[in-house]
Design a protein around this motif. Structure first.
Motif, PDB file in Angstrom:
ATOM      1  N   SER A   1       0.826  -1.204   0.000  1.00  0.00           N
ATOM      2  CA  SER A   1       0.000   0.000   0.000  1.00  0.00           C
ATOM      3  C   SER A   1       0.864   1.259   0.000  1.00  0.00           C
ATOM      4  O   SER A   1       0.547   2.243  -0.688  1.00  0.00           O
TER       5      SER A   1
ATOM      6  N   TYR B   1       0.907   3.785  -3.199  1.00  0.00           N
ATOM      7  CA  TYR B   1       0.614   5.213  -3.038  1.00  0.00           C
ATOM      8  C   TYR B   1       1.720   6.066  -3.646  1.00  0.00           C
ATOM      9  O   TYR B   1       1.447   7.083  -4.306  1.00  0.00           O
TER      10      TYR B   1
ATOM     11  N   LYS C   1       0.554   8.446  -6.757  1.00  0.00           N
ATOM     12  CA  LYS C   1       0.266   9.850  -6.480  1.00  0.00           C
ATOM     13  C   LYS C   1       1.498  10.725  -6.278  1.00  0.00           C
ATOM     14  O   LYS C   1       1.353  11.940  -6.193  1.00  0.00           O
ATOM     15  N   LYS C   2       2.678  10.149  -6.199  1.00  0.00           N
ATOM     16  CA  LYS C   2       3.883  10.948  -6.010  1.00  0.00           C
ATOM     17  C   LYS C   2       4.641  11.035  -7.331  1.00  0.00           C
ATOM     18  O   LYS C   2       4.624  10.107  -8.139  1.00  0.00           O
TER      19      LYS C   2
ATOM     20  N   ARG D   1      -1.312   0.118  -6.755  1.00  0.00           N
ATOM     21  CA  ARG D   1      -1.079   1.312  -7.570  1.00  0.00           C
ATOM     22  C   ARG D   1      -2.258   1.591  -8.496  1.00  0.00           C
ATOM     23  O   ARG D   1      -2.700   2.732  -8.642  1.00  0.00           O
TER      24      ARG D   1
ATOM     25  N   ILE E   1      -5.199   2.936  -6.231  1.00  0.00           N
ATOM     26  CA  ILE E   1      -4.979   4.264  -5.663  1.00  0.00           C
ATOM     27  C   ILE E   1      -4.932   5.323  -6.759  1.00  0.00           C
ATOM     28  O   ILE E   1      -5.324   6.479  -6.533  1.00  0.00           O
ATOM     29  N   ARG E   2      -4.486   4.965  -7.940  1.00  0.00           N
ATOM     30  CA  ARG E   2      -4.394   5.931  -9.030  1.00  0.00           C
ATOM     31  C   ARG E   2      -5.758   6.502  -9.411  1.00  0.00           C
ATOM     32  O   ARG E   2      -5.857   7.639  -9.887  1.00  0.00           O
TER      33      ARG E   2
ATOM     34  N   PHE F   1      -6.375  14.535  -1.822  1.00  0.00           N
ATOM     35  CA  PHE F   1      -5.011  14.702  -1.323  1.00  0.00           C
ATOM     36  C   PHE F   1      -4.612  16.176  -1.308  1.00  0.00           C
ATOM     37  O   PHE F   1      -3.909  16.627  -0.395  1.00  0.00           O
TER      38      PHE F   1
ATOM     39  N   GLU G   1       2.250  13.668   5.020  1.00  0.00           N
ATOM     40  CA  GLU G   1       2.082  12.540   4.105  1.00  0.00           C
ATOM     41  C   GLU G   1       1.697  11.272   4.868  1.00  0.00           C
ATOM     42  O   GLU G   1       0.916  10.454   4.371  1.00  0.00           O
TER      43      GLU G   1
ATOM     44  N   PHE H   1      -1.717   9.161   4.297  1.00  0.00           N
ATOM     45  CA  PHE H   1      -1.701   7.725   4.017  1.00  0.00           C
ATOM     46  C   PHE H   1      -2.586   6.964   4.999  1.00  0.00           C
ATOM     47  O   PHE H   1      -3.327   6.051   4.591  1.00  0.00           O
TER      48      PHE H   1
ATOM     49  N   VAL I   1      -5.762   7.131   2.448  1.00  0.00           N
ATOM     50  CA  VAL I   1      -5.448   6.025   1.548  1.00  0.00           C
ATOM     51  C   VAL I   1      -5.930   4.693   2.116  1.00  0.00           C
ATOM     52  O   VAL I   1      -6.634   3.936   1.434  1.00  0.00           O
TER      53      VAL I   1
ATOM     54  N   THR J   1      -8.894   2.272   0.473  1.00  0.00           N
ATOM     55  CA  THR J   1      -8.406   1.063  -0.202  1.00  0.00           C
ATOM     56  C   THR J   1      -8.747  -0.203   0.571  1.00  0.00           C
ATOM     57  O   THR J   1      -8.128  -1.246   0.347  1.00  0.00           O
TER      58      THR J   1
END
Length: 290
Positions: free
Chosen positions: A107, A111, A115-116, A174, A177-178, A185, A195, A199, A203, A207
């Motif tokens: 996870s 993430y 998202k980064k 991925r 979360i995408r 966020f 962050e 999470f 997140v 999820t």
């Protein structure tokens, strides 16, 4: 007196919806028959295993007919056997710890990849996915040499740690979360959330379905894993259930006893599946297609 001719009633046409419904049903019969045959072929080995597990010790090797009497003696003997209990505990530790660590790391990595933004993100993701094409047998010897040099042979950490890098789990996380809205966020960052707080509070709750699905898959993978525990766990105290059941074939154990052990070993998998089955279909179908 004037006679009026009676007009014959117009014939009633069948409802179009009925014709369409019948057409759809008639077109599905081959698929239904195929699924029924596949289901019978899939369930048959488990039915034979259960019949053998409940048969007396002197029952035939393959039950051509239903045995005269069913007994739970084999199940009771399996549950009271010292070796079976220790093998089950080892399998629960191996599978349970792997599920917790893989879900956490997958996870976090999912993430980051979703998202980064950082240099080489996509290239690193594709390189990570490329490891799925390498068969485990090709890396077995180098992995064992590495674990052995770190004194990890015949230890729990040596059996668990090399299996924690799960590229399939990272890919599924991925993809899920995408598809989460970026506005969530951005709003959290505007409010000053770190962050780690994003999470944990955004997140992970969102999820939950895919985490439950991955938990089922990872538990089944490690519960049924055979080759790596066989190589690393060289003492009888660290044997997992799959390795222990295989060792019974070379000893003087009746087949009914072995089948009873196999039947009992399936119970944890069924419990985990039925507890989390409502998450399976929806999360897999929606991952990457939202």
């Amino acid at each position: 007196m004037t006679l009026t001719a009676a007009h014959p009633a117009a014939p009633t046409a069948p409802a179009p919806t009925r014709r369409r419904t019948w057409g759809r049903m008639s077109g599905r019969w081959p698929l239904v028959a195929l699924l029924a045959v596949v289901s019978i072929l899939t369930v048959s080995p488990f039915a034979v295993m259960l019949v053998l597990a409940l048969s007396p010790p002197r029952a035939p090797t393959v039950p051509h007919q239903w045995p005269d009497a069913l007994t739970l003696d084999n199940i009771v003997s399996t549950l009271t056997a010292a070796g079976f209990v220790s093998w089950t505990v080892n399998s629960l530790i191996y599978a349970g710890v792997s599920v917790v660590v893989i879900l956490l790391t997958a996870s976090m990595a999912g993430y980051a990849f979703a998202k980064k933004r950082f240099p080489g993100r996509d290239a690193l993701m594709w390189a990570f996915l490329a490891t799925m094409m390498v068969p485990f047998q090709a890396t077995l010897i180098p992995l064992f040499v590495l674990v052995s040099s770190l004194d990890g042979v015949d230890t729990f950490w040596g059996m668990i740690v090399p299996t924690l890098a799960n590229s399939q789990a990272v890919f599924l996380m991925r993809q899920f979360i995408r598809d989460l809205p970026d506005e969530l966020f951005e709003a959290a960052r505007i409010d000053g959330a770190s962050e780690w707080r994003i999470f944990c509070q955004i997140v992970l709750p969102l999820t939950r379905p895919i985490l439950a699905t991955l938990g089922v898959f990872v538990f089944l993978w490690h519960w049924n894993d055979f080759l790596w525990p066989l190589v690393v766990a060289q003492s009888e105290e660290l044997r997992t259930l799959t390795v222990g059941l295989t060792s019974l074939r070379g000893e003087e154990y009746p087949l009914a006893m072995v089948m009873a052990s196999a039947a009992v070993s399936v119970v944890p998998c069924l419990v985990v599946f039925f507890l989390l089955q409502r998450y399976l279909v929806n999360s897999i179908a929606s991952t990457g297609f939202k």
